[in-house]
Design an enzyme around this catalytic site. Structure first.
Site, mmCIF file in Angstrom:
data_model
loop_
_atom_site.group_PDB
_atom_site.id
_atom_site.type_symbol
_atom_site.label_atom_id
_atom_site.label_comp_id
_atom_site.label_asym_id
_atom_site.label_seq_id
_atom_site.Cartn_x
_atom_site.Cartn_y
_atom_site.Cartn_z
ATOM 1 N N CYS A 194 35.984 37.924 41.354
ATOM 2 C CA CYS A 194 34.616 37.962 40.818
ATOM 3 C C CYS A 194 34.311 39.277 40.112
ATOM 4 C CB CYS A 194 33.608 37.814 41.946
ATOM 5 S SG CYS A 194 33.898 36.436 43.023
ATOM 6 N N ARG A 201 39.978 39.458 34.943
ATOM 7 C CA ARG A 201 40.140 39.493 36.391
ATOM 8 C C ARG A 201 40.340 38.095 36.980
ATOM 9 N NH1 ARG A 201 37.988 44.336 38.609
ATOM 10 N NH2 ARG A 201 37.550 43.237 40.526
ATOM 11 N N TRP A 243 34.779 33.613 41.224
ATOM 12 C CA TRP A 243 36.093 33.069 41.590
ATOM 13 C C TRP A 243 35.858 32.381 42.923
ATOM 14 C CZ3 TRP A 243 40.330 34.379 45.043
ATOM 15 C CH2 TRP A 243 41.584 33.959 44.595
ATOM 16 N N ASN A 263 30.121 39.897 45.018
ATOM 17 C CA ASN A 263 31.583 39.806 45.144
ATOM 18 C C ASN A 263 31.914 40.008 46.605
ATOM 19 O OD1 ASN A 263 31.623 39.752 42.391
ATOM 20 N ND2 ASN A 263 32.598 41.747 42.126
ATOM 21 N N GLY A 264 32.899 39.283 47.116
ATOM 22 C CA GLY A 264 33.285 39.453 48.519
ATOM 23 C C GLY A 264 33.008 38.191 49.302
ATOM 24 N N GLU A 286 61.008 42.032 42.086
ATOM 25 C CA GLU A 286 59.924 42.124 41.109
ATOM 26 C C GLU A 286 60.152 41.142 39.951
ATOM 27 O OE1 GLU A 286 57.044 43.092 40.905
ATOM 28 O OE2 GLU A 286 56.591 43.357 38.779
ATOM 29 N N LYS A 321 57.479 38.304 38.881
ATOM 30 C CA LYS A 321 56.904 38.173 37.529
ATOM 31 C C LYS A 321 57.061 36.746 37.024
ATOM 32 C CE LYS A 321 54.815 40.751 37.086
ATOM 33 N NZ LYS A 321 54.641 41.887 37.941
ATOM 34 N N GLU A 331 54.658 34.347 38.857
ATOM 35 C CA GLU A 331 53.245 34.561 38.532
ATOM 36 C C GLU A 331 52.836 33.946 37.210
ATOM 37 O OE1 GLU A 331 51.162 38.533 39.881
ATOM 38 O OE2 GLU A 331 53.054 38.960 38.880
ATOM 39 N N HIS A 372 75.253 34.183 53.372
ATOM 40 C CA HIS A 372 74.656 33.938 54.693
ATOM 41 C C HIS A 372 73.608 32.823 54.645
ATOM 42 C CE1 HIS A 372 76.794 37.288 56.441
ATOM 43 N NE2 HIS A 372 76.375 38.067 55.455
ATOM 44 N N LYS A 416 43.187 39.532 39.068
ATOM 45 C CA LYS A 416 43.791 40.834 38.800
ATOM 46 C C LYS A 416 43.690 41.748 40.005
ATOM 47 C CE LYS A 416 45.726 44.187 36.609
ATOM 48 N NZ LYS A 416 47.212 44.160 36.737
#
Ligand code: AGP
Length: 608
Positions: free
Chosen positions: A2, A27, A73, A99-100, A483, A487, A490, A506, A603
């Site tokens: 948000c 965001r 959001w 927000n929250g 990483e 990427k 995502e 293994h 974000k």
């Protein structure tokens, strides 16, 4: 996640709010809304969908000199017009953006309904509008009403509130979700992110948790939630360029930021290489050599890509300073009652500086008396303020949800910290000189990798059709593989798993076959032969291999190869990660994904 924008001053608020909300689009959000305080009361427009759709609903004549805006959001209730913020009380006197998460919203809602309040939405936020309005209608000043309402709330919030009957002010509050004030000329702004403010002002004030502010056109005052005690705030200056918030001719922020890396790395390095003593000059760590020598261990905390960059950092610190170092997801650390040791140096990593799990981990360490440094990109952010010292990345604002330039700059920051700690321990001047030279070469070498964009784009298109991919690396290459897989997941939504190459036999070797390609990180280091053996095992099972390394292997071991320039072995992982960023980006493009707004992701994760 948000976003909040607020304005009060001589101009009409609505265009400024809409412009600010557009700046916060990166965001991630699903709906948006604005409310302005006008002569006849509050005017509100809100809708599911993009800010452009909201803007189309706002009439040309929408006068009001104070207003609040929001991008939502969804957490409580589906994305819909009615669940969009702002939320109003029944009399439409109070409007709130939030927000929250309010954890006791159900309980408060039941009590308010029993008192006769009628709720319009499914959101947790709406309880705040009713609570504040209940007090305001009894004649309580807006700031006192907000403070009293927040006392009944359990959870996290950044909020902005306007009152139709007191349109000369906006009240904002912060607890776990950022709020920053922007100081203009006879006008004031507030937002959850400086991105919404930089077009109007560079002078900002960050609220701390447990703090509120009354914002008027001619200034602001801050005070505590606990007892309304006035707090003193020092404005700081944001040095990020407004141009950073545009794609500047690139198709997406993600690819723009990948290309910015030569210069963002130069900024991270700027003024920090000390060639006289072959070390790094890091005044912000607030530690003399004796203190730096006293630490027996280093623990690095971060989430997602920040955690993976911490894994690279831990290896750099162990290799160069020979101090045992380990990275752990902050989101796990904070929940396991960690043992905090006086001789451990804790380092928190965060691009945004607002990730709630990382902030909570820092607070846990500090509460138990540990020393925490921050490696943070956003100046003045909550994590930066909470830490005992640290380094800013100076990578510039990162808009793309997928982190690239901040990841690389964090790895550079860790190389500098490792060099600094190494040189107060036993790293020789010659090795220090070698690392300094290696660091200085990195921006140019990143440019060389970016020059291969077309080749990497073609490879990404070739592999993008597979349902999944395996990423493998060994020791220095393993965080790079992690990483790289992150990427790809995502932005392309292609399933990707990362494994240490040594672990293949293994278990995961059972997955390998013609339908599952492997991206293998194979630098020319002491483990190259062992890595090539792993490639042989994959090829024996007809698994396609794309190798990323320094020297092309026997074509029987890898049908495709991306070569990167060689640096010092300790620094090579930083460069090996760059092609994987382009690979993920172009795979997403080939699959026609919404690259800058990947599904289900935000974000900055400012909730638990
Ligand atoms: C990175 O591509 C991700 N979007 C995510 O893992 C991110 O790194 C993580 O949420 C931590 O964010 P921070 O660096 O702002 O704390």
């Amino acid at each position: 996640m948000c976003g909040i924008v607020a304005y009060i001053g001589p101009r009409d608020a609505a265009p400024i709010l809409l412009e600010g909300l557009q700046r916060l689009e990166y965001r991630g959000y699903d709906s948006a809304g604005v409310a302005v305080a006008a002569k006849g009361g509050l005017k509100v427009r809100k809708s599911k969908g993009r800010v452009a759709e909201l803007a189309a609903l706002v009439p040309a004549r929408f006068a009001g000199k104070a207003g609040i805006g929001h991008t939502r959001w969804a957490t409580h209730g589906v994305p819909s017009d009615v669940n969009s913020h702002p939320h109003l009380d029944g009399a439409e006197r109070i409007a709130v953006v939030h927000n929250g998460i309010i954890e006791n919203a159900d309980e408060l809602r039941a009590k308010l309904q029993a008192e006769g309040c009628v709720f319009q939405s499914e959101t947790d936020t709406e309880v705040l509008s009713h609570l504040i309005a209940g007090l305001a209608t009894e004649g309580v000043e807006l700031e006192d009403a907000v403070r009293a309402a927040l006392k009944r709330v359990v959870g996290t919030y950044g909020i902005a509130v306007i009152d139709a009957d007191q349109p000369d002010r906006i009240v904002v509050a912060r607890n776990g979700s950022p709020i920053v004030l922007g100081i203009g000329e006879k006008e004031m702004f507030a937002a959850s992110d400086v991105a919404a403010l930089v077009r109007y002002t560079r002078q900002v004030v960050h609220l701390d948790d447990g703090e509120l502010a009354t914002v008027r056109a001619d200034g602001f005052n801050t005070f505590t939630q606990e007892d309304a005690r006035a707090t003193a705030k020092q404005p700081s200056i944001v040095d990020w360029e407004e141009a950073s918030y545009d794609t500047a001719g690139h198709a997406h922020f993600l690819v723009k930021e990948i290309h910015e890396q030569p210069t963002s790395v130069e900024r991270t390095l700027s003024g920090r290489i000390d060639e006289r003593f072959n070390t790094a000059h890091l005044g912000g760590l607030n530690m003399d050599a004796r203190e730096a020598r006293a630490f027996r261990r280093v623990k690095i905390l971060g989430c997602g890509s920040a955690y993976y960059s911490g894994e690279l950092g831990a290896q750099l610190i162990e290799e160069l300073a020979r101090i045992p170092a380990h990275a752990e997801p902050a989101s796990e650390f904070r929940y396991r009652n960690p043992v905090i040791e006086a001789d451990t140096l804790y380092i928190a990593v965060s691009q945004s500086g607002e990730t709630y799990d990382t902030l909570a981990a820092v607070q846990e360490v500090k509460r138990k008396g540990g020393k925490v440094l921050g490696v943070v990109n956003t100046v003045g952010s909550a994590i930066a303020r909470e830490c005992d010292g640290g380094m800013y990345l100076h990578a510039g604002p990162e808009i793309s949800v997928a982190s690239t330039k901040a990841f690389t700059s964090t790895a550079i920051a860790f190389a500098l910290i490792a060099l600094h700690l190494g040189r107060v321990h036993d790293l020789s001047p010659a090795d220090g000189r070698r690392i300094c030279a290696g660091l200085k070469a990195i921006p140019g070498q990143i440019r060389e990798i970016l020059d291969q964009e077309k080749v990497i784009a073609d490879l990404a298109a070739k592999y993008a059709g597979h349902e999944g991919m395996m990423f493998i690396g060994r020791v220095r290459g393993y965080p790079v593989a992690r990483e790289g897989a992150q990427k790809l997941k995502e932005v392309s939504y292609v399933h990707a798993e990362a494994y240490p190459a040594s672990e293949l036999k293994h278990g995961p070797l059972a997955l390998i076959g013609p339908e599952l390609p492997t991206v293998a990180i194979v630098p020319d280091d002491e483990l190259r032969d062992k890595n090539l053996t792993a490639l042989g095992e994959i090829r024996a099972r007809s698994g396609p291999v794309l190798m990323v390394g320094h020297t092309a292997p026997d074509p029987k071991l890898a049908e495709d190869c991306i070569l990167v320039p060689r640096n010092e072995p300790e620094l090579d992982p930083i460069l090996l990660g760059i092609p994987l960023q382009l690979f993920a980006y172009y795979a997403a493009v080939a699959l026609e994904r919404d690259v800058d707004k990947p599904r289900n992701l935000a974000k900055s994760v400012t909730v638990e």
